[in-house]
Design an enzyme around this catalytic site. Structure first.
Site, PDB file in Angstrom:
ATOM      1  N   GLU A 170       0.871  -1.174   0.000  1.00  0.00           N
ATOM      2  CA  GLU A 170       0.000   0.000   0.000  1.00  0.00           C
ATOM      3  C   GLU A 170       0.906   1.221   0.000  1.00  0.00           C
ATOM      4  O   GLU A 170       1.506   1.557   1.023  1.00  0.00           O
ATOM      5  CB  GLU A 170      -0.917  -0.008   1.224  1.00  0.00           C
ATOM      6  CG  GLU A 170      -1.813  -1.225   1.327  1.00  0.00           C
ATOM      7  CD  GLU A 170      -2.805  -1.328   0.185  1.00  0.00           C
ATOM      8  OE1 GLU A 170      -3.078  -0.298  -0.462  1.00  0.00           O
ATOM      9  OE2 GLU A 170      -3.301  -2.436  -0.067  1.00  0.00           O
ATOM     10  N   CYS A 183      -2.252   9.397   2.873  1.00  0.00           N
ATOM     11  CA  CYS A 183      -1.813   8.835   1.593  1.00  0.00           C
ATOM     12  C   CYS A 183      -2.815   9.073   0.472  1.00  0.00           C
ATOM     13  O   CYS A 183      -2.441   9.109  -0.698  1.00  0.00           O
ATOM     14  CB  CYS A 183      -1.526   7.342   1.731  1.00  0.00           C
ATOM     15  SG  CYS A 183      -2.928   6.363   2.302  1.00  0.00           S
TER      16      CYS A 183
END
Length: 459
Positions: free
Chosen positions: A212, A246
């Site tokens: 990720e 993010c």
């Protein structure tokens, strides 16, 4: 922790997994219930740790970390039994009269490496999925968020034996020692640079990995968008956790015909949400450390700042900063910002912008504000990204009903809910063949009748 101690820990977890203790569904559910009870009983401790590491207020800590973890726990407690069941599938004619099914099976001993920006949620969410799938787990939280890492270590020690779940704290040396171990699966959340290192280690052992990562996630505001609503939602998502998210909208592409109204609305929203002086707002956090603080200041061009830009070295705070007249050659566009800086770029031709985006790295998130439903469908189908929103930002990850993950440079694989259970599972394909009859078609010697029958069956 020394490398030898890490090797011993991983071996103990492997031996525990091989006993089969983690396979019964009730064992997994009891582990999740234990975790749930601990978190509910220590919410204030978790909130205090997040305040110490990142300056997060209690409301934001619950909304973006503790609450999301509890939501994932509740979801997996309801669904783990169903996800773990074998799933009957149609048998092909060559397998008859057998019975075919897919059996979800845990990988074994997994490593979860998590970042500092949402240190509790991004450690515990994948742990929940790993335990629901029947694995043992070693957690490696970031050394940039030591207070939260300490709370996670306390939680794990009070909830589980170390041969089942354990925490390894430390920095680069511990990361390397862990990656040198023969884990059955690795789950990493963090930067692209470190993700490449993780993947190289995994490649040496042919270890499956889920990454990720991040990237520069664009946000497009077209000429039909509801400008006040777009500004309100974008300001929320951009400056949440001081931009250290993010999936934050990294930069804003706004149609030239509405740039003026949009900029005015953004400035008004920053003042409304954070006050006249955000650095005095007790619910406005800080940058994680001085290195990132100085890096962010280096991305701000004072000549292009239309709002914000103030900073406080003592508290590691940077006010929400809006820049306009930005070009793709500016420093702020050369890397993922990961901070409270909003570059605004005007565009005239959406197709040209989509083509430019298509030629670059695929972002983790993509956002489009528009009132044109057909355009929304076309753009979302054409653009390449991990996940995203139409007329909102960030919220696509706040659910257990959809997977969350990147694509290409922004990551591989996904998790949350059923997708997370599958990420930490290998799905065994099994044929349970009957013994009361044995069709001779496949056996030698082959004859013309066999061939005719085979061609009839396989076509």
């Amino acid at each position: 922790m020394e490398a030898e101690a890490i090797a011993t820990l991983v071996n103990e977890q492997r031996q525990f997994f091989l006993t089969g203790a983690t396979l019964p569904v009730e064992f997994r559910l009891e582990a999740l219930r234990t975790l749930q009870a601990w978190i509910r009983g220590h919410e204030q401790d978790i909130s205090a740790a997040l305040k110490a590491d990142l300056g997060k207020g209690a409301y934001e800590s619950y909304m973006c970390e503790v609450g999301l973890v509890l939501s994932e726990l509740s979801f997996m407690l309801r669904h783990t039994a169903g996800y773990a069941r074998p799933r009957r599938v149609r048998s092909s004619i060559t397998q008859l009269p057998g019975r075919s099914y897919v059996q979800p099976s845990p990988y074994g001993t997994v490593l979860v490496m998590s970042p500092w920006n949402y240190p509790f949620m991004l450690t515990v969410d994948p742990l929940i999925d790993a335990l629901a799938a029947g694995n043992t787990a070693v957690l490696k939280p970031s050394d940039y968020s030591p207070a939260t890492s300490a709370v996670i270590a306390q939680m794990v020690a009070e909830c589980f034996p170390s041969q089942y779940v354990a925490v390894v704290t430390g920095g680069r040396a511990e990361n390397t020692a862990l990656l040198d171990q023969p884990f059955d699966m690795v789950f990493f959340t963090g930067s692209q640079q470190v993700g490449k290192v993780v993947l190289r280690h995994c490649a040496e052992r042919l270890t499956p990995a889920t990454l990720e990562l991040g990237g520069k996630s664009p946000c497009i505001v077209d000429e039909t968008a509801s400008i006040p609503l777009a500004a309100r939602r974008i300001v929320f998502g951009k400056f949440l956790n001081c931009g250290q998210t993010c999936v934050a909208p990294d930069y804003i592409l706004v149609h030239e015909s509405v740039k003026g109204p949009f900029l005015k609305a953004v400035i008004a929203e920053v003042k409304r949400q954070f006050g006249a002086d955000p650095l005095e707002n007790p619910n406005y956090g800080r940058i994680v450390n001085q290195h990132h603080f100085q890096r962010l200041l280096g991305l701000i061009d004072p000549a292009k700042v239309v709002m914000g830009g103030q900073s406080n070295l003592a508290t590691l705070q940077i006010a929400p900063t809006v820049m306009e007249g930005v070009s793709f050659d500016d420093a702020v566009m050369g890397e993922e910002i990961f901070g409270p800086i909003m570059p605004i770029i005007a565009y005239s031709d959406l197709d040209e912008e989509l083509q430019r985006l298509a030629l670059g790295p695929s972002p983790l998130a993509f956002y489009l504000f528009t009132s044109d439903g057909e355009k929304a469908k076309r753009v979302m189908a054409r653009a390449r990204f991990g996940g995203g929103c139409i007329n909102d930002v960030v919220v696509h990850l706040a659910t257990s009903h959809m997977g969350f993950g990147g694509i290409g440079a922004s990551g591989m694989g996904a998790y949350h809910g059923k997708v997370g259970f599958d990420t930490f599972s290998h799905r065994k394909s099994i044929v349970n063949q009957a013994t009361w009859v044995d069709v001779p078609l496949r056996y030698q010697p082959y004859g013309k009748l066999n061939e005719r029958l085979m061609r009839l069956v396989l076509r």
